[in-house]
Design a protein around this motif. Structure first.
Motif, short mmCIF file in Angstrom:
data_model
loop_
_atom_site.label_atom_id
_atom_site.label_comp_id
_atom_site.label_asym_id
_atom_site.label_seq_id
_atom_site.Cartn_x
_atom_site.Cartn_y
_atom_site.Cartn_z
N GLY A 154 -4.43 -15.36 7.34
CA GLY A 154 -5.05 -14.80 5.80
C GLY A 154 -5.01 -13.40 5.94
O GLY A 154 -5.03 -12.68 6.89
N SER A 155 -5.12 -12.95 4.65
CA SER A 155 -4.94 -11.45 4.43
C SER A 155 -6.66 -10.94 4.17
O SER A 155 -7.16 -11.52 3.50
CB SER A 155 -4.16 -11.18 3.38
N ASP A 156 -6.97 -10.02 4.94
CA ASP A 156 -8.35 -9.46 4.85
C ASP A 156 -8.37 -8.06 4.09
O ASP A 156 -7.84 -7.07 4.50
CB ASP A 156 -8.76 -9.05 6.21
N SER A 157 -8.69 -8.01 2.98
CA SER A 157 -8.57 -6.79 2.01
C SER A 157 -9.30 -5.57 2.79
O SER A 157 -9.12 -4.49 2.35
CB SER A 157 -9.07 -7.14 0.57
N GLY A 206 -9.56 -5.34 5.96
CA GLY A 206 -8.56 -4.67 7.13
C GLY A 206 -9.25 -5.02 8.44
O GLY A 206 -8.60 -4.61 9.34
N GLY A 266 -8.09 -11.12 9.94
CA GLY A 266 -6.52 -11.44 9.47
C GLY A 266 -5.40 -10.72 9.81
O GLY A 266 -5.46 -10.27 11.02
N ILE A 267 -4.35 -11.06 9.03
CA ILE A 267 -2.74 -10.18 9.28
C ILE A 267 -3.27 -8.86 9.62
O ILE A 267 -2.61 -8.29 10.57
CB ILE A 267 -2.12 -10.52 7.89
N GLN A 268 -3.96 -8.02 8.99
CA GLN A 268 -4.09 -6.73 9.15
C GLN A 268 -4.61 -6.47 10.69
O GLN A 268 -3.87 -5.60 11.37
CB GLN A 268 -5.11 -6.02 8.24
N SER A 327 4.71 -11.57 9.99
CA SER A 327 3.62 -12.19 9.58
C SER A 327 4.04 -13.18 8.54
O SER A 327 5.02 -13.23 7.96
CB SER A 327 2.45 -11.31 9.05
N LEU A 354 1.51 -15.24 5.33
CA LEU A 354 0.42 -15.03 4.81
C LEU A 354 0.05 -16.64 4.42
O LEU A 354 0.97 -17.24 3.95
CB LEU A 354 0.25 -14.39 3.62
N ILE A 368 -5.23 -15.39 0.75
CA ILE A 368 -5.58 -13.77 0.29
C ILE A 368 -7.01 -13.88 0.20
O ILE A 368 -7.77 -14.74 -0.41
CB ILE A 368 -4.70 -13.34 -0.92
N SER A 401 -11.45 -15.99 -2.19
CA SER A 401 -10.28 -16.34 -1.32
C SER A 401 -9.38 -17.18 -2.06
O SER A 401 -9.92 -18.03 -2.87
CB SER A 401 -10.67 -16.78 0.15
#
Length: 100
Positions: free
Chosen positions: A13-16, A18, A21-23, A38, A40, A43, A54
């Motif tokens: 998943g993406s971690d807003s 940062g 997750g992906i970041q 990556s 995803l 989100i 999420s």
């Protein structure tokens, strides 16, 4: 043109915020001299205090991301994180089996 350095794929998943997750995976890969790719799976809206929301991505999109990466890169390692639900797990397993 594919990179000269080792390539890894993170499926997560993406971690807003940062911090995860992906970041975080891509930052770790870069720090270790690995070209990070990556796919995803979800989100999130989150920060250091928690997750506010999420949403899972469609499993067909997850599968397409994985297949597209494998079409162009010589992936030497795969790391998974937030998969979210059984359908996503099955999609990831299927896409990785097809890629090998």
């Amino acid at each position: 043109m594919a990179p000269e350095m080792p390539v890894a794929l993170t499926v997560a998943g993406s971690d807003s915020g940062g911090g995860a997750g992906i970041q975080a995976d891509l930052a770790t890969m870069a720090a270790r001299g690995v070209h990070g790719t990556s796919a995803l799976t979800a989100i999130t809206a989150q920060n250091t205090t928690g997750v506010a929301a999420s949403e899972l991505l469609d499993e067909d999109l997850v599968t397409t991301q994985i297949r597209t990466v494998f079409e162009d890169f010589d992936v030497g390692a795969v790391k998974t994180g937030m998969l979210g639900d059984e359908q996503t797990v099955r999609a990831v397993v299927g896409a990785l089996a097809d890629a090998s």
